[in-house]
Structure formats: structure tokens, C-alpha cells
Scaffold this motif. Structure first.
Motif, PDB file in Angstrom:
ATOM      1  N   VAL A   1       1.736   5.276 -15.522  1.00 58.14           N
ATOM      2  CA  VAL A   1       1.896   6.705 -15.244  1.00 58.14           C
ATOM      3  C   VAL A   1       2.307   7.460 -16.509  1.00 58.14           C
ATOM      4  O   VAL A   1       1.749   8.507 -16.843  1.00 58.14           O
ATOM      5  CB  VAL A   1       2.943   6.895 -14.115  1.00 58.14           C
TER       6      VAL A   1
ATOM      7  N   ALA B   1       4.848  10.183  -9.057  1.00 54.52           N
ATOM      8  CA  ALA B   1       4.539  10.363 -10.472  1.00 54.52           C
ATOM      9  C   ALA B   1       3.861  11.709 -10.705  1.00 54.52           C
ATOM     10  O   ALA B   1       4.207  12.427 -11.646  1.00 54.52           O
ATOM     11  CB  ALA B   1       3.640   9.231 -10.949  1.00 54.52           C
ATOM     12  N   SER B   2       2.917  12.052  -9.844  1.00 52.17           N
ATOM     13  CA  SER B   2       2.200  13.313 -10.068  1.00 52.17           C
ATOM     14  C   SER B   2       3.137  14.500  -9.886  1.00 52.17           C
ATOM     15  O   SER B   2       3.048  15.490 -10.600  1.00 52.17           O
ATOM     16  CB  SER B   2       0.989  13.408  -9.142  1.00 52.17           C
TER      17      SER B   2
ATOM     18  N   ILE C   1       4.005   1.569  -0.970  1.00 54.60           N
ATOM     19  CA  ILE C   1       4.706   1.692  -2.257  1.00 54.60           C
ATOM     20  C   ILE C   1       3.765   2.291  -3.302  1.00 54.60           C
ATOM     21  O   ILE C   1       4.139   3.196  -4.057  1.00 54.60           O
ATOM     22  CB  ILE C   1       5.234   0.314  -2.732  1.00 54.60           C
ATOM     23  N   ALA C   2       2.535   1.790  -3.339  1.00 53.56           N
ATOM     24  CA  ALA C   2       1.575   2.268  -4.339  1.00 53.56           C
ATOM     25  C   ALA C   2       1.298   3.755  -4.143  1.00 53.56           C
ATOM     26  O   ALA C   2       1.328   4.540  -5.095  1.00 53.56           O
ATOM     27  CB  ALA C   2       0.280   1.465  -4.249  1.00 53.56           C
ATOM     28  N   VAL C   3       1.052   4.172  -2.901  1.00 50.37           N
ATOM     29  CA  VAL C   3       0.734   5.570  -2.633  1.00 50.37           C
ATOM     30  C   VAL C   3       1.924   6.454  -2.983  1.00 50.37           C
ATOM     31  O   VAL C   3       1.780   7.469  -3.684  1.00 50.37           O
ATOM     32  CB  VAL C   3       0.326   5.760  -1.152  1.00 50.37           C
TER      33      VAL C   3
ATOM     34  N   MET D   1      -3.614  -2.907  -6.316  1.00 47.48           N
ATOM     35  CA  MET D   1      -2.460  -2.092  -5.947  1.00 47.48           C
ATOM     36  C   MET D   1      -2.156  -1.062  -7.046  1.00 47.48           C
ATOM     37  O   MET D   1      -1.857   0.094  -6.756  1.00 47.48           O
ATOM     38  CB  MET D   1      -1.245  -2.998  -5.723  1.00 47.48           C
TER      39      MET D   1
ATOM     40  N   ALA E   1      -6.782   0.654  -0.985  1.00 45.17           N
ATOM     41  CA  ALA E   1      -5.733   0.420   0.015  1.00 45.17           C
ATOM     42  C   ALA E   1      -6.140  -0.758   0.907  1.00 45.17           C
ATOM     43  O   ALA E   1      -5.344  -1.676   1.144  1.00 45.17           O
ATOM     44  CB  ALA E   1      -5.511   1.675   0.845  1.00 45.17           C
TER      45      ALA E   1
ATOM     46  N   LEU F   1      -4.714   1.734  -6.901  1.00 45.11           N
ATOM     47  CA  LEU F   1      -4.410   2.630  -5.785  1.00 45.11           C
ATOM     48  C   LEU F   1      -3.377   3.670  -6.222  1.00 45.11           C
ATOM     49  O   LEU F   1      -3.560   4.877  -6.019  1.00 45.11           O
ATOM     50  CB  LEU F   1      -3.898   1.813  -4.596  1.00 45.11           C
ATOM     51  N   ALA F   2      -2.291   3.199  -6.856  1.00 39.24           N
ATOM     52  CA  ALA F   2      -1.232   4.121  -7.274  1.00 39.24           C
ATOM     53  C   ALA F   2      -1.744   5.127  -8.294  1.00 39.24           C
ATOM     54  O   ALA F   2      -1.421   6.316  -8.231  1.00 39.24           O
ATOM     55  CB  ALA F   2      -0.057   3.334  -7.854  1.00 39.24           C
ATOM     56  N   SER F   3      -2.571   4.657  -9.242  1.00 43.08           N
ATOM     57  CA  SER F   3      -2.983   5.572 -10.298  1.00 43.08           C
ATOM     58  C   SER F   3      -4.111   6.500  -9.847  1.00 43.08           C
ATOM     59  O   SER F   3      -4.374   7.504 -10.495  1.00 43.08           O
ATOM     60  CB  SER F   3      -3.374   4.795 -11.560  1.00 43.08           C
TER      61      SER F   3
ATOM     62  N   ILE G   1       2.724   0.133 -12.823  1.00 43.04           N
ATOM     63  CA  ILE G   1       2.547   1.514 -12.376  1.00 43.04           C
ATOM     64  C   ILE G   1       3.423   2.452 -13.211  1.00 43.04           C
ATOM     65  O   ILE G   1       2.951   3.477 -13.702  1.00 43.04           O
ATOM     66  CB  ILE G   1       2.864   1.654 -10.864  1.00 43.04           C
TER      67      ILE G   1
ATOM     68  N   VAL H   1       0.838  -1.197   0.000  1.00 45.00           N
ATOM     69  CA  VAL H   1       0.000   0.000   0.000  1.00 45.00           C
ATOM     70  C   VAL H   1       0.879   1.255   0.000  1.00 45.00           C
ATOM     71  O   VAL H   1       0.658   2.189  -0.783  1.00 45.00           O
ATOM     72  CB  VAL H   1      -0.958  -0.002   1.217  1.00 45.00           C
TER      73      VAL H   1
ATOM     74  N   THR I   1      -6.038  -4.059  -1.178  1.00 43.72           N
ATOM     75  CA  THR I   1      -4.666  -4.534  -1.370  1.00 43.72           C
ATOM     76  C   THR I   1      -4.182  -5.266  -0.121  1.00 43.72           C
ATOM     77  O   THR I   1      -3.630  -6.364  -0.199  1.00 43.72           O
ATOM     78  CB  THR I   1      -3.726  -3.346  -1.670  1.00 43.72           C
TER      79      THR I   1
ATOM     80  N   VAL J   1      -4.322   7.819  -6.587  1.00 40.96           N
ATOM     81  CA  VAL J   1      -3.981   8.642  -5.425  1.00 40.96           C
ATOM     82  C   VAL J   1      -3.672  10.097  -5.817  1.00 40.96           C
ATOM     83  O   VAL J   1      -4.124  11.030  -5.140  1.00 40.96           O
ATOM     84  CB  VAL J   1      -2.856   7.979  -4.595  1.00 40.96           C
ATOM     85  N   SER J   2      -2.977  10.267  -6.938  1.00 45.54           N
ATOM     86  CA  SER J   2      -2.635  11.649  -7.289  1.00 45.54           C
ATOM     87  C   SER J   2      -3.878  12.413  -7.745  1.00 45.54           C
ATOM     88  O   SER J   2      -4.047  13.589  -7.409  1.00 45.54           O
ATOM     89  CB  SER J   2      -1.552  11.671  -8.362  1.00 45.54           C
TER      90      SER J   2
ATOM     91  N   SER K   1       4.490   5.850  -5.003  1.00 45.05           N
ATOM     92  CA  SER K   1       4.802   5.919  -6.432  1.00 45.05           C
ATOM     93  C   SER K   1       3.761   6.761  -7.161  1.00 45.05           C
ATOM     94  O   SER K   1       4.091   7.485  -8.103  1.00 45.05           O
ATOM     95  CB  SER K   1       4.925   4.525  -7.032  1.00 45.05           C
ATOM     96  N   GLY K   2       2.496   6.695  -6.719  1.00 43.49           N
ATOM     97  CA  GLY K   2       1.461   7.535  -7.328  1.00 43.49           C
ATOM     98  C   GLY K   2       1.740   9.008  -7.112  1.00 43.49           C
ATOM     99  O   GLY K   2       1.647   9.823  -8.033  1.00 43.49           O
ATOM    100  N   LEU K   3       2.123   9.347  -5.869  1.00 43.65           N
ATOM    101  CA  LEU K   3       2.406  10.753  -5.550  1.00 43.65           C
ATOM    102  C   LEU K   3       3.662  11.236  -6.280  1.00 43.65           C
ATOM    103  O   LEU K   3       3.678  12.337  -6.841  1.00 43.65           O
ATOM    104  CB  LEU K   3       2.575  10.930  -4.044  1.00 43.65           C
TER     105      LEU K   3
END
Lengths: 288, 309
Positions: free
Chosen positions: B254, A279-280, A271-273, B59, B228, B62-64, B250, A269, B231, B66-67, A275-277
Motif C-alpha cells: 500500500v 489504506a485507500s 481482512i484483505a478487503v 489475498m 475473494a 484482493l487487498a490491493s 499488504i 477475505v 482466496t 479493492v480500493s 485493509s485495502g479499504l
């Protein structure tokens, strides 16, 4: 390089073994002095052949970059009676490399209301995860089914028993269909391999066999059984082992996921958060 | 370059996975959707075990998400109270879904169930979107005004108990429907490896009558928290989250999403919706085809899962 080195090692090994054997024969040949000389002279029986073998590697690491590996099972026939440079005309060698047995479930689909779904299943208690047979000629030509069965050589003779009351309502023919399906599917994944001409003889007593382990081979110990056949009978057998174990990041991730699933999930979780942040942030700077 | 995936236990070409993530990212950027409904079936077609495709999908979503959720929150486009109710329902739904997944895997019916869910939802949503987009394209061509949504109508939703005031959405409605919607989406998320935006957004607009300005932000808020939790639950219950696989997807996703969003800006809304509907129906038909056509191999083998039948 590797190949010639292995052959070199094999040759040295064989020479050394022969010398030991020869001196042993000499010791036997001189009779005790106080016995009367034998009246009938029988030609001395040649000593029994034995086989010795080893694997080119003792342990293999399955890492993130693992794409399979070739192992070489090589060995020598001691006291070979074969004419010079032609062990193949006199002997047959079968190498069976077997992985750890695991329970597996085999399922059969049938059509229910226009949709194909699993309708029957059977659990086999222990099925080798990997099973490769290499032989100097097709195994059916080497020995009869009874001999092959006794030594569990060949796909037909793999020990595969239904677990408990699993498959209790099935007929023998249905059970056989499940069995052959397991072998067929394993073969398609390169996990069951048949090399009917996979053993090569070198001279009158050396042999070698290359066995390809696929990338999807389950980790664990592998046992290589080497059988020496003469006239359709096993005259000698030898067992060698190689162990596949996880290593590197692969091992770390896998063990972590199975031993500490909650922490693993939490890290996934995070790692996902992150990496998402990340990236943005990266792309906002680029576009800004 | 091949890479060995530690949980899927298979060796896959890393470039292929990056490309897959990139393509799905492009489409999700283009259409403004999560893309889980494309990614999970594609992973299954590649040979990734269904359970790992579903678990890893959550998972990646979640990553895609969150931003996007952060951006919407900063612009004050999230109804946090509504989001909390949706999340509460979502967590319950996800828990039920993950547990059901374990039982179905033991029974050997998980793949079938996932396929049936996909065919049902993608078929229904795709067909509705297709009808709607074709209608609005035709109306535009004939010059008729696009009918706007009427507000202030009351439906059966407003007669339920546990009323709550949702200030940001300017609503005074029962908490039951949003919780139910959240639970349903959480359940789908766990079983199908999707975010569920394609069900949640229409449900919020048409059933709850949440203003369109906060629908996207609030649904992303729900997706982030529910994904979250999903996952985490998948990792614990089914051990089906492959971190290595997810990271590659991911990275590809992205990058792809940036190009997709740029391309999407050049197309009209109706055109995009029509293309998305066609894509959704295509995926639906492909999965339905696999279910109905006589398989080349009717047998399958798998490991014995926890305790057996």
C-alpha cells in the motif's frame, strides 16, 4: 547465569545420587552373620555404571517470534570408575535428539526435453523430522557399525523404510541415493545435525551437551536418548523428553487454518478487503 | 526482526518482507498493474513454498485491487453486467485451477507447471508489449500519427449464440467470449497467484471491443470477486493462505504503491510500457533459466500430501 545454575543443579543431583549409592553399598558389604567365611577372597566387583540425563527445558513454545532455541542435555554417570577429573578417557557419551517421524516424499529431477522436472519419487513411511547427534568423540571411533545400528545412532542408521510399493522398481543403489539425498537435504536445513565433539565432560561423572534447535524445526515431541559407552559397548542408556508446541498468535492462526479452513478463508477475505479499504481512506486524507 | 509465518512454517525477516511488498507496490503503482506476476515469483525465490506463495498472493491482490475497484465504480467506469459474466466464468476457472493445483502437488509437478505457465504468459505478453511500445516510440520520434483503433468492426466473436446487451459498454455480443475470458483468468489466478489483468485487459479491448473507458474498472471488478473466491478456495482446498505473510505484504504494498503512482505521473505512457515489458521479460527469463539450467541439487523432499499418489 542459566549455565552456572544448571551446573549447580547437576552437581547437587550427582552428590545426592552418590550418597544414596554409598549407603546401599554399605548395606551390601556387611555379610549375613551365620554364613561361613569364604575361603577364597575375591575383590568385590565394582557396581555397573549407569547414566542419568535430563534436558534443560521440558516444553518449548513456538510463537510468531520463534527463531530457534538451544537446549542443554546434561547428566551424570553413576558409579563412575574414571580417574578423577577425566571421565572422557574412560567413557564416551552419545546424545541423540530425535523428532516425531513423518512420512515424506523424496523426488528426483532429470532433464526432459531441455527442462528439468521431477521424474521419479519415493515415499518414506517415517523419517524423523529432526535428528541431532552429539557425542564426546566421532561416533565411528566410539563403537562399531553393528552397535550403532542396533541403537539407531548416526545418519546411516536412521530407520527409513519406503512405503508400500513405493520405489519398487528402483535398484538398491538408487534407493541409497534417495536415502542419502534425504539426509543431505535435511542437513542443509539444519534439521539433521552432527556434533562429533558436542558432549563435554565435567569432572569424573558429569557431562553436558548443547543442541541447537533451528527456527524451522517441526513442532511435536522430541526424544533425547543418552548412551553411555565403555570400550565400544553401550553400558547404560537413558531417555528424556522435550515437547515443542505452538503458542500465541502462531498457534491460533495455524490451528484455525487447519481445523476451520472455510471460516479461516472467509476471515482472510474480510481482512484483505478491510485493509485495502482502510489504506485507500488513509491515503486519500493524506493527499487531499 | 524475524517473524515466524504460521502457514509457510518458516522464519523470515519482517523488514525484508515489508521491503518486498513495498518494492512490488511501487512497481504496480508505477505501471498501474496488480504486481502479482512479480510478487509470487519473488516469494518463491525467498523460499516460501510455491503453493503458499500462490495462495497468499491472491489475498494480497484482493487487498490491493479493492480500493481501485471502488474508485472506478464510483466514477461509473464499471460495466456491472459484463463484470458479472466475467466473474461467473472466473469462479468456474478458479475452482478448476485450485483443484488442479491439489492434484499437481500430489504428483510433485506443481512447481514445474507454475514455472511453465509463467514462462509462457510472461513471455508472450512481454514480447507483445515490447513490440507495441517500441513501435509507438519510433512512430512518435518520426512524427507519424499514432493510429487509433477502429471501432464497429465485426469479428468471429460476434457470430456466437447467447447474445446479451451490455449497455455500459454499448455492446450486443454473445456472453460466451466474456465468460471464457473470465474463466481463463480465474484459472490463471488460482495457478499462478496473479490477478490476470495483463491478459484480461487486452482480451477485452481487442476481442470484445469493450470501450477503453470501462475496461480497467470492469477488469478490477472481476479481479476483486474472483480473488475473494480464490482466496477462500485456496484456504479450503490447499490450506495455502498465510494471513500473517499477506498482511505484511499488504502494508508494504500500500505504501509503495503511493510512491509508485507519483513517480509514474512523471513518465510517458510509451516509456512506462517499454519498461514494464522489459521487467516482464526479465522475470520470464529468470524463471526459464531456473527450469533449463542443470540444478545443483536434483533431489527434493516434501511432505506427503493428502492420500499420496
Amino acid at each position: 547465569m542459566m549455565r552456572s545454575a544448571i551446573i549447580g543443579v547437576m552437581a547437587c543431583l550427582w552428590l545426592a545420587l552418590n550418597m544414596v549409592q554409598a549407603s546401599a553399598q554399605e548395606a551390601e558389604a556387611s555379610p549375613p552373620p551365620n554364613l561361613p567365611p569364604p575361603t577364597v577372597v575375591t575383590p568385590p566387583l565394582p557396581p555397573m555404571e549407569t547414566v542419568e540425563a535430563d534436558i534443560s527445558t521440558r516444553s518449548l513454545e513456538v510463537t510468531t517470534g520463534f527463531t530457534g532455541h538451544e537446549i542443554v542435555v546434561f547428566g551424570a554417570i553413576d558409579n563412575s570408575q574414571a580417574p578423577k577429573d577425566d571421565a572422557g578417557s574412560y567413557y564416551d557419551v552419545v546424545v541423540v535428539v530425535e523428532g516425531t517421524p513423518f512420512p515424506i516424499v523424496a523426488r528426483r529431477k532429470s532433464e526432459v526435453g531441455g527442462v528439468w522436472m521431477n521424474t521419479s519419487s519415493i515415499t518414506f513411511n517415517s523419517v524423523p523430522s529432526y535428528y541431532a547427534i552429539a557425542s564426546s568423540k566421532p561416533i565411528e571411533e566410539i563403537a562399531g557399525p553393528a552397535v550403532l545400528e542396533r541403537h539407531a545412532i548416526g545418519f546411516r542408521h536412521i530407520k527409513m523404510m519406503p512405503a508400500g510399493n513405493s520405489g519398487a522398481g528402483l535398484k538398491d543403489s538408487q534407493l541409497a541415493a534417495f536415502r542419502s539425498a534425504v539426509i543431505r537435504l535435511k542437513q542443509r536445513k539444519d534439521l539433521y545435525v552432527l556434533e562429533p565433539e558436542g558432549v563435554d565432560f565435567v569432572g569424573r561423572s558429569l557431562f553436558r551437551s548443547t543442541i541447537a534447535l533451528p527456527a524451522n524445526i517441526p513442532v511435536g515431541p522430541l526424544v533425547a536418548r543418552t548412551y553411555l559407552f565403555r570400550d565400544g559397548e553401550v553400558v547404560s542408556a537413558h531417555i528424556a523428553r522435550v515437547t515443542l508446541h505452538r503458542a500465541g498468535i502462531e498457534r491460533l492462526v495455524h490451528n484455525f487454518a487447519f481445523v476451520y479452513p472455510a471460516s479461516y478463508g472467509l476471515i482472510a477475505v474480510i481482512i484483505a478487503v478491510l485493509s485495502g479499504l482502510l489504506a485507500s481512506v488513509l491515503f486519500r486524507r493524506k493527499t487531499a | 526482526m524475524n517473524i515466524y509465518l504460521p502457514i509457510a512454517e518458516m522464519s523470515v525477516n519482517a523488514a525484508l518482507l515489508l521491503g518486498l511488498g513495498g518494492a512490488v507496490g511501487f512497481l504496480s503503482g508505477l505501471f498501474g498493474v496488480g504486481g502479482g506476476f512479480l510478487l509470487t515469483p519473488l516469494l518463491i525465490f525467498l523460499g516460501v513454498p510455491t503453493s503458499v506463495a500462490v495462495g497468499t498472493g491472491s489475498m494480497q491482490i484482493l487487498a490491493s485491487s479493492v480500493s481501485g475497484a471502488m474508485a472506478q465504480y464510483r466514477r461509473n467506469n464499471v460495466d456491472v453486467k459484463m463484470g458479472m459474466v466475467l466473474v461467473a466464468g472466473g469462479v468456474v476457472g478458479s475452482f478448476i485451477g485450485v483443484s488442479l493445483m491439489r492434484i499437481l502437488r500430489q504428483m510433485g509437478q506443481f512447481e514445474l507447471f507454475v514455472s511453465l505457465c509463467y514462462v509462457t504468459f510472461l513471455g508472450a505478453v512481454g514480447a507483445l508489449m515490447l513490440i507495441e511500445s517500441v513501435g509507438s516510440i519510433q512512430r512518435q520520434r518520426s512524427g507519424q500519427p499514432v493510429p487509433t483503433r477502429q471501432t464497429g468492426q465485426h469479428s468471429w466473436v460476434h457470430g456466437l449464440p447467447f447474445k446479451m446487451r451490455f449497455h455500459r459498454s454499448k455492446l450486443y455480443i454473445s456472453a460466451v467470449p466474456p465468460a471464457m475470458i473470465g474463466a481463463f483468468v480465474g484459472f490463471m489466478a488460482a495457478i499462478m497467484g496473479v490477478g490476470g489483468g495483463f491478459v484480461m485487459v487486452p482480451a477485452m479491448i481487442y476481442l470484445l471491443r469493450v470501450p477503453t473507458s470501462v475496461v480497467i474498472g470492469t477488469s478490477l471488478f472481476q479481479i476483486v470477486f474472483v480473488m475473494a473466491v480464490t482466496t477462500l478456495l485456496q484456504a479450503i482446498e490447499n490450506k495455502s493462505v498465510d494471513v500473517v505473510l499477506a498482511l505484511i505484504l499488504i502494508v508494504g504494498g500500500v505504501v509503495g504503491a503511493q510512491f509508485g503512482a507519483a513517480a509514474g505521473g512523471k513518465l510517458k505512457g510509451e516509456q512506462l510500457r517499454f519498461m514494464l515489458a522489459a521487467l516482464v521479460l526479465l522475470v520470464c527469463l529468470r524463471i526459464a533459466w531456473d527450469l533449463m539450467v542443470t540444478p545443483a541439487e536434483i533431489f527434493s523432499i516434501g511432505p506427503l500430501i493428502g492420500g499420496g499418489l
